[in-house]
Motif scaffolding. Structure first.
Motif, mmCIF file in Angstrom:
data_model
loop_
_atom_site.group_PDB
_atom_site.id
_atom_site.type_symbol
_atom_site.label_atom_id
_atom_site.label_comp_id
_atom_site.label_asym_id
_atom_site.label_seq_id
_atom_site.Cartn_x
_atom_site.Cartn_y
_atom_site.Cartn_z
ATOM 1 N N LYS A 407 0.414 -1.307 0.044
ATOM 2 C CA LYS A 407 0.063 -0.285 0.123
ATOM 3 C C LYS A 407 0.925 1.318 0.211
ATOM 4 O O LYS A 407 2.003 1.190 -0.054
ATOM 5 N N GLU A 408 0.166 2.336 -0.425
ATOM 6 C CA GLU A 408 0.778 3.927 -0.142
ATOM 7 C C GLU A 408 1.899 3.844 1.180
ATOM 8 O O GLU A 408 1.312 3.183 2.403
ATOM 9 N N THR A 440 7.146 -2.285 1.045
ATOM 10 C CA THR A 440 6.385 -1.378 -0.100
ATOM 11 C C THR A 440 8.189 -1.350 -1.509
ATOM 12 O O THR A 440 7.617 -1.282 -2.882
ATOM 13 N N GLU A 512 4.110 5.959 -7.492
ATOM 14 C CA GLU A 512 2.987 5.592 -6.792
ATOM 15 C C GLU A 512 2.524 5.582 -5.162
ATOM 16 O O GLU A 512 2.137 6.335 -4.981
ATOM 17 N N ARG A 513 3.756 4.485 -5.135
ATOM 18 C CA ARG A 513 3.628 3.816 -3.846
ATOM 19 C C ARG A 513 3.926 4.747 -2.504
ATOM 20 O O ARG A 513 3.682 5.009 -1.144
ATOM 21 N N THR A 517 -0.786 11.563 -0.055
ATOM 22 C CA THR A 517 -1.947 11.963 0.173
ATOM 23 C C THR A 517 -2.499 12.375 1.396
ATOM 24 O O THR A 517 -2.237 12.172 2.366
#
Length: 643
Positions: A407-408, A440, A512-513, A517
């Motif tokens: 995931k992030e 990650t 992207e990871r 956010t």
């Protein structure tokens, strides 16, 4: 053997004194029986009965009276959420923090099996664990399958439906004292003793074990194998933990129960708490339950719910499938009713419910605890039936889904920081964050990053500089400020190739990871009320999700949406209304019982308002019967106005 705590730990005076400090009321004899019990027992606790509060009270009392420095209490739960709730309650009392350190253990069943059994077994084999994660394992297994020395297996599985899943989901099971490799259906795709494909299938799984990559369920099999080979370990664990408390016991799988039976069969006091009627995560339960299955036939009961009143209690009692229980509701006089729609008003259901919540529930309550909209199914299937899922009512709703292991990174940072705040353990938080970074970065490297214990500590080394970054990520504002986050991740990307001694690959996917956010502005329980807000006509928006995700929560107002059952054949609310009106739940089809059990979980969440949304034609045969029980009927007409 003498208990490792003072003999007056649970006497009435001390219980009353601490309960008064914590603002708790104990009006029922069943509550006292559990808090003061010092023997092994099961407690079947109804929804809203305050079992978590009682567990917290009992642990706080024991923490203040614990005398041993080498023997501790073991508190196990099914999920990290339940574990964190227990930790939060302990930190609310002065002595509670004593149970957050050695010799005590508070964690999930998975973490217990890993810490005390599986990880020592793996280390004894000379392997170093790199990852215990289903998603990481799947990616590694499929990469390994591409190698030429597994070409026979690859060719064999490519001709079979779901063949790749057989490799991605291979697990160890312990049979006759040996670790055996099986697929998701419980057997290997080919004989490992006589066929080339079967031999490669077995070798691939064991090769990943040597590389330190495991699935979650592997750890239970390895733990059992270790106990069989070293029977003295069970005795040692029971001596280390003479008092064991298991929360959310109804969600314990058969494999977990079997392991716990082996570990704590040597004299430990084991108290198990749960509600078997909320057992919605145990489809793997065997047809013939174990003799030790929860709850025991003579289990104590806590049937009094303080969350809701007699109307919901009456409904819930009729839906107790796995163990019939007459629930008594002594909480608020919750309003309960049906919200009826037709083919053209499906999308008016949620707005109508929000208006009803605004009318029936005090605004200050809704601001703290927004209305909840629940469905057993989130997204539509292949059936043409309408409506069939939550997204039929809320087309713009995007289910969050299960967060994958890769995931992030920012989500891992926030979770680790929350864990630090809850437990006070910096080491646990740093270790969790580093494991997230290793996961990650795994697709971007051909090698595996070293474990935290192998990172050097001197700030002049790469490992030491990485440790500083980990601390900065946890303590700073990087998870709320994009510029700070980008700076920290840029430093990570500079140092990690040095540590791995190879360049990073697939930069786009990695970016992207590692992206920033912002925090989701999700309405939170116990949000402070703005008493200066004079616009009382503004409705508090609802929060939507699955019934399964709401398990264990308390809501002010709950709407249960009619959805298709798991087979896509029947509507769950309709079938539940039929059972409520006509009885016979024990004779109903298994799929109907499962649907009704989910409705039971959702319907026992609210304190003020419960609404069940169903098509008008589904409700008409039962409306008169339900009105006689105190239900209200609301029909959506005239462009969303209910009557």
């Amino acid at each position: 053997m003498k208990p490792p705590y003072l003999p007056d730990a649970l006497v009435k005076d001390k219980v009353e004194a601490l309960a008064q400090i914590l603002g708790l009321d104990l009006p029922h004899a069943e509550q006292w029986d559990f808090v003061q019990s010092e023997l092994s027992q099961d407690l079947q606790a109804a929804p809203g009965s305050g079992k978590t509060t009682l567990i917290g009270l009992k642990l706080a009392l024991l923490a203040g009276a614990w005398t041993s420095r080498t023997r501790g209490i073991c508190v196990l739960s099914h999920t990290n959420t339940a574990k964190d709730e227990i930790i939060n309650r302990l930190t609310a009392v002065p002595d509670g923090r004593r149970f957050l350190q050695y010799p005590h253990f508070i964690g999930t069943i998975q973490s217990f099996a890993n810490t005390f059994l599986a990880l020592p077994a793996i280390r004894a084999l000379g392997y170093e664990v790199q990852a215990v994660d289903d998603d990481v394992y799947e990616a590694a297994a499929l990469r390994l399958l591409e190698r030429r020395d597994f070409s026979t297996l690859h060719s064999f599985l490519s001709r079979r439906h779901g063949g790749l899943d057989t490799v991605a989901q291979a697990v160890f099971v312990c049979e006759a004292g040996k670790l055996k490799v099986v697929g998701p259906r419980g057997s290997a795709p080919a004989d490992p003793d006589t066929t080339p494909s079967g031999k490669q299938y077995d070798r691939l799984k064991r090769q990943l074990a040597k590389e330190g990559i495991f699935r979650y369920d592997d750890m239970y099999a390895i733990a059992e194998w270790y106990l069989i080979r070293n029977p003295a370990i069970a005795v040692a664990v029971s001596q280390r933990f003479p008092f064991v408390l298991l929360d959310e016991m109804q969600d314990t799988s058969d494999v977990q129960q079997h392991l716990l039976d082996r570990v704590f069969s040597s004299g430990a006091v084991v108290q198990r708490v749960g509600d078997v009627n909320q057992a919605i995560f145990t489809d793997g339960t065997p047809a013939t339950p174990r003799a030790s299955a929860f709850p025991a036939p003579l289990a104590a009961e806590l049937p009094v719910s303080q969350r809701f009143g007699p109307k919901i209690a009456d409904m819930a009692s009729a839906l107790t499938i796995r163990r019939q229980q007459r629930i008594s509701g002594v909480g608020p006089d919750t309003q309960i009713g049906l919200l009826l729609f037709d083919d053209h008003s499906v999308r008016e259901v949620v707005p109508t419910f929000e208006r009803l919540a605004h009318a029936f529930v005090p605004r200050e309550v809704l601001v703290r605890n927004p209305p909840r909209v629940l469905g057993a199914r989130l997204t539509k299937g292949t059936s043409t039936t309408y409506p069939q899922s939550l997204t039929c009512y809320l087309p713009t709703h995007t289910p969050a889904g299960r967060v994958p292991a890769q995931k992030e990174l920012i989500s891992t940072v926030r979770a680790a920081a929350a864990r630090w705040a809850a437990s006070g353990s910096e080491h646990e938080a740093v270790a969790e964050l580093w494991e997230g970074i290793r996961t990650t970065l795994r697709p971007a490297l051909t090698t595996t990053l070293p474990s935290l214990s192998r990172l050097e500590r001197s700030i002049t080394t790469t490992g030491g500089q990485l440790r500083l970054i980990l601390r900065d990520l946890l303590m700073g504002s990087s998870d709320t400020d994009e510029a700070t986050w980008n700076s920290a991740t840029a430093r990570l990307l500079q140092l990690l190739p040095e540590l791995a001694q190879e360049p990073l690959r697939d930069a786009a996917a990695l970016a992207e990871r590692l992206a920033f956010t912002p925090r989701l502005n999700v309405p939170a329980v116990d949000r402070p009320v703005d008493h200066d807000d004079q616009d009382l006509a503004v409705q508090v928006p609802s929060v939507a999700g699955s019934i399964q995700s709401a398990k264990g929560e308390t809501h002010a107002a709950t709407l249960i949406l009619e959805c298709l059952d798991r087979r896509g054949n029947k509507h769950d609310v309709h079938e539940t209304l039929k059972l409520l009106a006509n009885g016979g739940i024990q004779r109903a089809q298994v799929t109907v019982q499962r649907a009704a059990q989910l409705i039971f979980v959702g319907a026992t969440r609210p304190t003020h308002l419960l609404m069940l949304a169903t098509h008008r034609r589904h409700a008409l045969p039962y409306a008169e019967e339900l009105v006689g029980r105190g239900w209200s009927i609301h029909e959506i007409r005239d462009q969303g106005r209910d009557t």
